[in-house]
Design an enzyme around this catalytic site. Sequence first.
Site: not given
Length: 691
Positions: A266, A305
């Site tokens: 990720e 994020c």
Amino acid sequence: MTATAIDVETVPSYVRGAWWTPDPAGARGTEVHDASTGELLALVSSDGLDTAGAVDYARTVGQAELGKSTFHQRALLLKELAMHLNAQREELYAVSARSGATRTDSLVDIDGGIGVLFAYGSKGRRELPNSTVIVDGAVEQLAKDGSFLGEHIYSRIPGVAVQINAFNFPVWGMLEKLAPAFLAGVPSIVKPATPTGYITAAAMRMIVDSGILPAGSLQLISGSARDLPDHLDYRDMVSFTGSASTAERLRAHPQIAVGGVRFTAETDSLNAALLGPDAVPGTPEFDAFIRSLVTEITAKAGQKCTAIRRAIVPAGLVDDVVAAAGERIRGRVVLGDPRAENVTMGALASREQLDGVREAVQRMLAAGAQLALGSLDAPGVVRADGSEGTSPDGAFMEPLLLTWPESDADALHNIEAFGPVASVVGYTDVADAVRLAARGGGSLVATVCTNDPEVAREMLTGIAGHHGRVLFLNREDARSSTGHGSPVPHLVHGGPGRAGGGEELGGIRAVRHYMQRTAVQGSPNMLTSLTGIWHPGADRRFDAGHPFRKPLSELRVGDAVRSDLREVTLEDIAAFAETTGDTFYAHTDAAAAEANPFFPGIVAHGYLLLSWGAGLFVDPAPGPVLANYGLENLRFLTPVAAGDSIRVTLTAKKITPRETDEYGEVAWDAVLTNQDDELVATYDVLTLVEK
């Protein structure tokens, strides 16, 4: 700022069942500073750490200890751990504040991580069997006589889950990866990012002190672990969160590229928020958009994020969006040391992080962006003692909004400033908005604010393939939504392309990431033995007494009962139609029923047959069976006309004891057949049975 190795504490690692720190006489560690004051907090070093020994300990001790428990037993340990950490949150908040995190930021990280433990503790018991193997999908008949079957199972991978986490979520990052791996039965080695690893270590100490987790199931490496992939092989898995450049270096490692190590990532994500053309100022959707935009650039100082990096709005509303966001920031955001009262936005995690964000913004300005809100100058802040002024050693930065005269500028869609920074860019029509969102190259999440279903549908079909999650906000859910930037354990977290191409969370899907799917072939008896679930064609025991008289301690998979035949009459069908009000023509009108290609004439109601089936198999006296709580997989296969007869065969298919209750669930394979042994209906009966 300088210090010797003995001036401050070195953040410890926890490996092979013991705490470890490097030899004080050895190499100097990396300094970690308070994000708000610049005070030296700790040193971080893994010099001399036996990473190969940690991997071996996980594969041997960790695998063996976790292998002693079932999914339900592991789920209960996750719940117990969540309760233990929940009772010590205040201590973790205090440690977290040193990273520049406000109390709200810490809630997202700490309470969010604990919430993942609670969620998997619950889902593991509700959605997984009380065993160690998951059956995936239906059985495939591989021989005409039913003697050879095939199906798929999931079993845990035989190695270790290496979990490399980013600096912005030192607690949630550890726990959201630990929970599904632990539930799968796979031991974890956690490698947190150096700037905030001391917070992870504080949480780890609480976990170790609790004594809840089995030996070898969780280890912590504080500091560099560059040689860790060297000791992995096809049995293992690496889950990475961080920069795309680091992810690519890991992907290229020989043990991952050609050695078979499972890898999921990720990484960077230029997430978007799209404002629908109907969401003009004054609408609830416009207000929801502004709230979401401001929240995402100020929470964790924009170090998420999932934060909104690109606000894609109708071209004529760019100025309105900037003005509304600026008004909300000025009215709600108080920048300063999170230990001071009333501060709502803290510092970035480190001076290095601040320098990186400023450099990225400068590159964007050089590429054509315009600074519409905020300044790159050192801001005034509230200090820990409540005084106001600058903090030369702190990593503070004002929220910034950029605008772009050219919506297709490459820098807008390629450069991520990982801090309190977002760009506002205009689109011409919905198709243009979809195109601009896709230019992010693959993202974790997008938010769409609209109350127009047609706009929502066009945007979803256009952007879904570029995003791991899409949130629709309108006047109906804006207040109840968990928000753009909040991954939840029930839904997948990840995204394609530059977002890494991986998946985390997603309920039980994440557990399967740490398991191997295997096709298994064999006879019905063999597959029943291997899975603990009775398969059609396997042996049944009809002569061991009525299975409804057996508690779980005596009941066995394959225990069965077969009823006598019961004839169906026209009077039975008419009485059921009158009593229930189900007067559908197939049960009441002979001519209409005969004209239907599926029926020979008037036929019995399916639910009449089910009711009779229960009457045929039930044992009426009080006993171990406490309740019927449902049916699954019901199919009606052959119509039953007046004059036909039915019987039921009931077989104990799956037995699931509950760890914390004096009863468990039993799924019974139920088959209705007619006088010619033709299948009338198949279904599973679910009951609660005393242990």
